[in-house]
Design an enzyme around this catalytic site. Structure first.
Site, PDB file in Angstrom:
ATOM      1  N   SER A 245      -4.588   5.042  -2.711  1.00 53.88           N
ATOM      2  CA  SER A 245      -3.906   4.305  -2.491  1.00 53.88           C
ATOM      3  C   SER A 245      -3.229   3.944  -3.028  1.00 53.88           C
ATOM      4  O   SER A 245      -2.134   3.988  -3.755  1.00 53.88           O
ATOM      5  CB  SER A 245      -5.193   3.441  -2.516  1.00 53.88           C
ATOM      6  OG  SER A 245      -5.490   3.356  -4.085  1.00 53.88           O
ATOM      7  N   LYS A 246      -2.412   2.169  -2.560  1.00 54.31           N
ATOM      8  CA  LYS A 246      -1.114   1.760  -2.956  1.00 54.31           C
ATOM      9  C   LYS A 246      -0.973   1.553  -4.375  1.00 54.31           C
ATOM     10  O   LYS A 246       0.123   1.895  -4.933  1.00 54.31           O
ATOM     11  CB  LYS A 246      -1.236   0.494  -2.874  1.00 54.31           C
ATOM     12  CG  LYS A 246      -0.713   0.840  -0.998  1.00 54.31           C
ATOM     13  CD  LYS A 246      -0.778  -1.413  -1.445  1.00 54.31           C
ATOM     14  CE  LYS A 246      -0.183  -1.477   0.905  1.00 54.31           C
ATOM     15  NZ  LYS A 246       0.159  -2.695   0.772  1.00 54.31           N
ATOM     16  N   ARG A 247      -2.829   1.910  -5.641  1.00 60.50           N
ATOM     17  CA  ARG A 247      -2.278   1.494  -7.037  1.00 60.50           C
ATOM     18  C   ARG A 247      -2.395   3.013  -7.522  1.00 60.50           C
ATOM     19  O   ARG A 247      -1.635   3.094  -8.435  1.00 60.50           O
ATOM     20  CB  ARG A 247      -3.614   0.653  -7.209  1.00 60.50           C
ATOM     21  CG  ARG A 247      -5.080   2.532  -7.072  1.00 60.50           C
ATOM     22  CD  ARG A 247      -6.152   0.862  -8.066  1.00 60.50           C
ATOM     23  NE  ARG A 247      -7.119   1.967  -7.148  1.00 60.50           N
ATOM     24  CZ  ARG A 247      -8.318   3.151  -8.182  1.00 60.50           C
ATOM     25  NH1 ARG A 247      -7.500   3.149  -9.277  1.00 60.50           N
ATOM     26  NH2 ARG A 247      -9.028   4.122  -7.757  1.00 60.50           N
ATOM     27  N   HIS A 248      -2.267   3.934  -6.704  1.00 60.32           N
ATOM     28  CA  HIS A 248      -2.049   5.455  -7.349  1.00 60.32           C
ATOM     29  C   HIS A 248      -0.401   5.545  -6.313  1.00 60.32           C
ATOM     30  O   HIS A 248       0.551   6.610  -7.330  1.00 60.32           O
ATOM     31  CB  HIS A 248      -2.816   6.185  -6.522  1.00 60.32           C
ATOM     32  CG  HIS A 248      -4.772   6.179  -6.551  1.00 60.32           C
ATOM     33  ND1 HIS A 248      -5.719   6.618  -5.620  1.00 60.32           N
ATOM     34  CD2 HIS A 248      -5.210   6.783  -7.855  1.00 60.32           C
ATOM     35  CE1 HIS A 248      -6.544   6.615  -6.076  1.00 60.32           C
ATOM     36  NE2 HIS A 248      -6.077   6.214  -7.709  1.00 60.32           N
ATOM     37  N   GLY A 249       0.329   5.252  -5.716  1.00 67.87           N
ATOM     38  CA  GLY A 249       1.645   5.391  -5.214  1.00 67.87           C
ATOM     39  C   GLY A 249       1.889   5.513  -3.793  1.00 67.87           C
ATOM     40  O   GLY A 249       2.297   6.542  -3.414  1.00 67.87           O
TER      41      GLY A 249
END
Length: 470
Positions: A245-249
């Site tokens: 997800s966006k929080r992971h990259g």
């Protein structure tokens, strides 16, 4: 037989990091066979049949992202939408062969079918109402879809080059729609027709497409076309094992460029997600092309790790030519400090690059560390530098400035010796003299060796900066 791969993104947004890895694997596989096999090509197809969501800006972002990463393609990019007439022709050919049919079900009838199928635990959502029905029974005013007459029994089997043998019972697969009621082709039809017409020999893509592959195989067989080889690579997950997800990259390639990652580093990192060559971590593009093969792609999901990416990025920054790296930093400085850069800024940044790049994890950090060489004086002082430059420190700066003005052979060694002589004359340690010099010359309490900084700045700039704070 020459290998032909394709990268086929949908232009509905940025070039996703997962898509970039798929493009890289296709490119490496084709390049390997071009240089070490019977030939290889990597083609680019823009799957823009979703007209409502496809944009010219997204297409441009795909081109830009691939180019920045150093991934090129053979020939011109192909627009899937522009081939819609060819897709329609194939659907009509399937009807003529008895391998497809027109379906006149209304939306309400289809909804009722799905609800009934779920209630009865059936796999197929469409019950084949119009599969063998005479078109003369068609109701007036209903624009028909065209459906594939899929096999009702047996298995559809794929010998996947990554996943191994995978299969599904045909009773689980519906008679999929090939043409919508308005005559536009569906994704499934367009992909198969394009892969055939483009001569694609290897379909390399994420394993989220594996279910699609079973349907596409049925369509290839219905047209009596040769099947390409399939290679479904595992998806990229976050460090915690959850879907990326966006929080992971899960960002666009352009975001990584903005964050200061080098294309060489990102390319190296992406190629190591699910593919490996022994214990090698630092892999040049030439080595990757030589070594790359689908047999070394693992089945398990790869985990995105920013710490590893930063480590690789630091390595590539340290290895980069100082002039080339200096040019990248100057581009960023010009963007951030437009009209505020001093004459000779580029020369100073490049001259000081050896020490600057040893400490940087990315270009954003490196730009921030290098800016004191480039911006116009007087420099603003950060909080710690302002604290260092108290009244006593400014007195020492004034006296050292007078001694430094007499230095003709301006080198790192001569300015350091001058500072040492001053410190000794005042019964001070050099460590008492260096911090005020650093604060005055860089506006910070952290920098490379202050005497290296003085040598890079040169005599006139150094003395002028000391004048600003004495």
């Amino acid at each position: 037989m020459p290998v032909v791969t394709r990268f086929a993104p949908s232009p509905t947004g940025f070039l996703h990091i997962g898509g970039a890895r798929t493009a890289l694997f296709n490119w490496l596989f084709a390049k390997h066979h071009e240089q070490y096999g019977d030939g290889g090509k990597c083609l680019l197809r823009i799957e823009d049949t979703d007209r409502a969501r496809s944009t010219d800006e997204a297409v441009a972002a795909i081109y830009d992202g691939l180019s920045w990463l150093g991934i090129d393609w053979d020939g011109d990019a192909i627009s899937q939408f522009e081939g819609y007439k060819r897709h329609q022709e194939v659907a009509e050919a399937l009807i003529a062969k008895g391998m497809a049919y027109k379906c006149y079900c209304t939306p309400d009838e289809l909804t009722a079918m799905r609800e009934k199928a779920r209630a009865e635990g059936h796999k197929r959502m469409y019950d084949g109402t119009w599969r063998d029905r005479d078109p003369s029974e068609a109701p007036a005013g209903v624009a028909p879809t065209v459906r594939l007459k899929a096999p009702l029994e047996g298995m559809t089997v794929i010998e996947d080059l990554v996943q191994g043998k995978v299969e599904i019972t045909n009773e689980q697969l519906d008679d999929m729609v090939l043409l919508r009621g308005d005559g536009t082709p569906t994704y499934m039809l367009a992909v198969v027709v394009d892969d055939h017409d483009m001569g694609i020999t290897h379909v390399i893509r994420g394993d989220d497409h594996l279910v699609n592959a079973f349907r596409q195989v049925q369509l290839f067989k219905a047209m009596d076309w040769d099947l390409p080889e399939f290679a479904h690579i595992p998806l990229i997950h976050g460090p915690d094992g959850a879907k990326l997800s966006k929080r992971h990259g899960a960002l666009g390639v352009d975001a990584y460029r903005d964050m200061g990652y080098l294309p060489e580093a990102l390319r190296n990192y992406l190629m190591r997600l699910s593919w490996s060559h022994g214990d090698e971590e630092i892999i040049s593009t030439a080595q990757a092309i030589e070594w790359f093969g689908l047999d070394a792609v693992g089945k398990g999901a790869a985990r995105f790790d920013f710490a590893k990416l930063e480590s690789l990025n630091s390595h590539y920054i340290r290895q980069m030519d100082n002039d080339q790296l200096g040019d990248l930093i100057m581009e960023r400085l010009k963007s951030e400090f437009n009209g505020m850069l001093a004459e000779g800024a580029a020369a100073r940044v490049k001259k000081g690059m050896n020490s600057l790049k040893e400490r940087a994890k990315n270009l954003v950090e490196l730009t921030d560390n290098a800016k004191f060489y480039a911006i116009l004086r007087p420099l603003s002082l950060d909080e710690k530098a302002a604290q260092i430059l108290d009244t006593e420190a400014r007195k020492h700066i004034s006296k050292m400035r007078a001694q430094l003005a007499g230095v003709e052979d301006w080198t790192e060694e001569t300015v350091q010796n001058t500072a040492k002589s001053y410190a000794e004359a005042c019964s001070l340690k050099l460590g008492k003299v260096a911090p005020p010099l650093r604060a005055a010359l860089t506006g910070s309490s952290v920098s490379p060796s202050v005497f290296e900084v003085m040598a890079v700045l040169g005599r006139d700039e150094t003395l002028a900066r000391l004048d600003d704070v004495k």
